[in-house]
Write a protein that holds these residues in place. Structure first.
Motif, short mmCIF file in Angstrom:
data_model
loop_
_atom_site.label_atom_id
_atom_site.label_comp_id
_atom_site.label_asym_id
_atom_site.label_seq_id
_atom_site.Cartn_x
_atom_site.Cartn_y
_atom_site.Cartn_z
N THR A 22 0.80 -1.24 0.00
CA THR A 22 0.00 0.00 0.00
C THR A 22 0.84 1.29 0.00
OG1 THR A 22 -0.73 -1.07 2.02
CG2 THR A 22 -2.39 -0.18 0.66
N CYS A 43 -5.73 -0.44 -5.70
CA CYS A 43 -6.92 -1.24 -5.43
C CYS A 43 -8.10 -0.68 -6.22
CB CYS A 43 -7.23 -1.21 -3.94
SG CYS A 43 -7.46 0.48 -3.35
N PRO A 94 -11.11 0.42 -5.28
CA PRO A 94 -11.74 1.66 -4.84
C PRO A 94 -10.94 2.92 -5.17
CG PRO A 94 -11.85 0.01 -3.11
CD PRO A 94 -10.96 -0.55 -4.17
N VAL A 95 -9.62 2.81 -5.16
CA VAL A 95 -8.81 3.99 -5.50
C VAL A 95 -8.93 4.27 -6.99
CG1 VAL A 95 -6.43 4.75 -5.81
CG2 VAL A 95 -7.20 3.97 -3.57
N LYS A 98 -3.27 4.53 1.64
CA LYS A 98 -3.66 5.21 0.40
C LYS A 98 -4.45 6.48 0.67
CE LYS A 98 -3.35 1.01 -2.14
NZ LYS A 98 -4.10 -0.16 -2.57
N PHE A 99 -5.19 6.51 1.75
CA PHE A 99 -5.90 7.74 2.10
C PHE A 99 -4.92 8.83 2.52
CE2 PHE A 99 -9.26 4.63 2.65
CZ PHE A 99 -10.33 5.27 2.05
N TYR A 124 -17.56 1.84 0.80
CA TYR A 124 -17.43 2.31 -0.58
C TYR A 124 -17.54 1.19 -1.59
CZ TYR A 124 -12.56 1.90 1.16
OH TYR A 124 -11.41 1.51 1.77
N GLY A 140 -6.63 -6.27 -4.34
CA GLY A 140 -5.55 -5.29 -4.19
C GLY A 140 -5.65 -4.49 -2.91
N CYS A 141 -6.60 -4.81 -2.04
CA CYS A 141 -6.69 -4.05 -0.79
C CYS A 141 -5.72 -4.62 0.23
CB CYS A 141 -8.11 -4.11 -0.24
SG CYS A 141 -8.21 -3.40 1.42
N PRO A 147 -5.11 -3.73 3.69
CA PRO A 147 -5.68 -4.10 4.98
C PRO A 147 -6.62 -5.30 4.90
CG PRO A 147 -5.69 -1.72 4.75
CD PRO A 147 -5.22 -2.27 3.44
S1 SF4 Z 1 -8.44 0.12 2.65
FE1 SF4 Z 1 -8.13 -1.28 0.95
S2 SF4 Z 1 -9.71 -0.73 -0.52
FE2 SF4 Z 1 -9.53 0.99 0.89
S3 SF4 Z 1 -8.07 2.37 -0.08
FE3 SF4 Z 1 -6.89 1.03 1.29
S4 SF4 Z 1 -6.18 -0.65 0.02
FE4 SF4 Z 1 -7.84 0.41 -1.09
#
Ligand code: SF4
Lengths: 363, 320
Positions: free
Chosen positions: A308, B54, B56-57, B92-93, B191, B266-267, B269
């Protein structure tokens, strides 16, 4: 108590020494092989990152060899690494292993969380004894890092392919056996000498490439397909942005008192990324800028597939590379990465760098 | 003419839209939301994002492009680091404003205030007031806007706990659904679950099959907290903790007949959190789990078949 731990580059030398000095029986995991990876992959979540899977392989192999206590590092997030140990423990329990897992991490609440765990490990040893052991281990880490850095300079210039690697391994062997800080210092000197004696072509023109990315992938040669050695033997002087000693300082020491990342790197990253994103994502961006400023010919970015923090970096790095005028290549690796494709891409990248260099010279 | 603020209908939209909308309205701005997800929006996001991002991004980037094409004056794209003590959002946030800026071309002005409740509570407050001052209103107005946002958000969350899904409320449906004859927990990021395109209308479909759906938003914070009690280490991602807490709580209470676990491909967490949840459920063998991993290639037909088979199986188990 028979203690084991995960591999990460040369770290095992320091950890094994430390735990032995603390009077523990140590069962280091067998060296990473294809089998380690296969085991790890089979028993890890499919979409977990590669380092977690390799750790799992290490643990299974070590438990099979009789270990019954695992020492693992943890973290407070937001990178996944901070939760590895929890997941690994559950998986190993479901596999039927009987063991203790001691997770060393920055305390969530009181410092005593950490000291309690250290007590559990060190048992009856006195604090001065423990401090001495830690001191020697720390010296070893720094000595290994110094030897490593030197090997990266020698290798691209060696006359006989493989000489540097041999000298380097010999030097590590010496360090592995050093039992006191004084012996460690002596071994460091000897080790450097071994490297300095490798016959080289002094005036050879070499490319200079910086390596950035996720720490485990950068530090563990089995995971990064021996990136540094391959590059070195192709005549490239590699500079590594992360060393184990930095990681210990930052991850285990500084972050437990709320500090993270080096100031210079943050400042260099600022036009592109203004916030830490866990792991080494922030540093990857900052270090690329710094390599550009230092006149490096290129940057190689290594990350575990789906990491990530590094994906944040990967989204930004193409712009950094363009604006700072430094070519960059990203390798996202996992158990499926083939050596062949990797070499081809690396060679093509080096060709590009060479061309650029000749053009620059022609003005 | 008032300023138009664009809000992407992606990622945290489903968590915080009512608060955000109230905030900007109170400042005299016009709020424009991007369109419902379409294939075109998703494809655009997939093109703009790096391959490994991922789902959602990728989708978020597509929604940004959609807002750009609507020619809004600015886009609200906060950097949400942390919304509670000792917890973070996913990495990613933390880098979202920059990912947006360097992946999507020609974006309008980005309102990228930092929200970091854990480490920078005071600064977050100041940052929001500063953001408000950009709308040319007196300071008192800014504080009013914050109060309005807080109120709208609280009302929204209270309503979620009555059994509405975010989508129910955002679409102003007034009757809570539910009342089906099997109760199924649907665990996953809001989301994903609420975007009808990428979830292939999962929630609505289940309800049509007569399933009473529970999501983590419908639980009270104490229940989520109770759920995480049995963990050796607290989860440091807010959404991961919610998913885990809800899943463990519901498991303990035994009030559900099945669980659908939705992870996005691809997430980071999710790859760990969902693994832990699945292990707990599987060990006890009390409550069946259906794991759906969704990505941009997931076929609708396959998912529907699996859902139907799952629900049939649950009913059948109940009958015997
Ligand atoms: S928690 Fe998972 S789905 Fe949400 S932005 Fe992060 S990697 Fe992407």
């Amino acid at each position: 108590m028979k203690v084991t731990f995960p591999h990460m580059g040369n770290m095992s030398i320091a950890i094994k020494g430390l735990l032995t000095d603390l009077g523990l029986e140590v069962v280091p995991p067998p060296p990473i092989t294809k089998k380690t990876i296969t085991l790890g992959v089979r028993h890890s979540p499919e979409f977990a990152c590669f380092p977690l899977k390799i750790n799992m392989g290490n643990f299974i192999e070590a438990l099979d060899e009789g270990a019954n206590t695992i020492v693992m590092a943890g973290g407070t997030g937001p990178c996944r690494f901070g939760y590895y140990a929890q997941v690994q423990r559950e998986i190993l329990l479901d596999l039927g292993y009987d063991f203790e897992m001691i997770v060393l991490e920055p305390p969530q609440g009181q410092l005593s969380e950490l000291t309690d765990k250290l007590k559990e490990l060190c048992g009856e040893r006195s604090w001065p004894h423990i401090m001495r052991a830690l001191h020697n281990a720390w010296r070893k880490v720094k000595a290994m890092d110094a030897i490593h850095a030197r090997s990266l300079q020698v290798r691209p210039r060696e006359l006989q392919k493989g000489d540097t690697t041999r000298a380097y391994e010999q030097a590590l062997q010496l360090l592995d056996e050093a039992r006191t800080p004084a012996a460690t210092s002596a071994c460091l000197r000897q080790g450097l000498e071994l490297l300095n004696k490798v016959p080289v072509q002094h005036d050879k023109e070499v490319l200079r490439i910086g390596i950035i990315g996720e720490i485990y992938m950068v530090l563990e040669p089995f995971a990064n397909l021996q990136m540094e050695k391959v590059l070195g033997e192709m005549g490239v002087e590699v500079d590594r942005s992360i060393y184990l000693s930095h990681w210990i300082k930052e991850h285990l020491v500084l972050s437990s008192i709320g500090l993270k990342g080096s100031k210079d790197t943050k400042k260099a990253a600022a036009p592109y990324l203004q916030h830490f994103v866990g792991g080494h994502g922030w540093e990857s961006v900052g270090d690329t800028v710094r390599y550009a400023r230092r006149g490096f010919d290129g940057v190689v970015h290594i990350l575990p597939f789906t990491c990530t923090p590094e994906i944040v970096a990967q989204s930004i790095l193409p712009t950094v590379s363009r604006e700072q005028g430094i070519p960059l290549i990203s390798f996202s690796l996992d158990e499926q990465s083939g050596e062949a494709g990797f070499r081809t891409r690396l060679e093509a990248f080096l060709d590009l760098l060479k061309q650029r260099k000749t053009q620059e010279k022609l003005g | 003419m008032s300023v138009t603020v664009g809000i992407p209908r992606a990622l945290l939209y489903y968590h915080y839209y009512p608060g955000w909308e109230a905030f900007f309205r109170a400042l005299g701005a016009e709020v424009i939301v991007s369109d419902e997800t379409t294939k075109a929006i998703l494809d655009q996001g997939v093109r703009d994002a790096v391959d490994e991002a991922c789902l959602p991004v990728k989708l978020y980037l597509g929604h940004l492009a959609n807002l750009r094409d609507k020619k809004v004056d600015c886009i609200f794209a906060p950097r949400i680091v942390s919304v509670e003590r000792k917890k973070y959002l996913c990495p990613k946030f933390l880098g979202l404003p920059e990912m947006a800026r360097f992946c999507v071309d020609n974006l309008p002005e980005m309102l990228d205030v930092e929200i970091n409740v854990h480490q920078k509570y005071q600064e977050t407050h100041k940052g929001l007031l500063k953001l408000a001052s950009r709308f040319g209103q007196p300071a008192a107005k800014a504080r009013e806007a914050l109060a309005a946002a807080k109120k709208a958000q609280e009302q929204y969350e209270a309503k979620l706990r009555q059994g509405y899904t975010p989508r129910d409320i955002l679409e102003k449906r007034t009757e809570p659904a539910g009342g089906g004859n099997v109760r199924v927990a649907v665990m996953g990021h809001a989301y994903n679950l609420n975007d009808s395109y990428i979830s292939m209308n999962l929630l609505a479909r289940l309800r049509e099959m007569g399933v009473d759906v529970v999501t983590s938003e419908m639980l009270r914070p104490q229940e989520i907290k109770r759920g995480t009690h049995s963990l050796q280490k607290d989860i440091f991602w807010t959404f991961g903790k919610e998913l885990m807490g809800a899943a463990l709580h519901l498991h303990e209470q035994g009030e559900i007949q099945g669980m659908v676990l939705v992870a996005s491909f691809g997430c980071g967490p999710d790859s760990l959190v969902c693994e832990m949840v699945e292990r707990v459920y599987k060990r006890a063998k009390k409550i069946p789990v259906l794991l759906l991993t969704i990505d941009e290639h997931t076929g609708e037909a396959g998912v529907v078949t699996r859902l139907e088979a799952f629900v049939d199986m649950l009913r059948w188990r109940e009958a015997i």
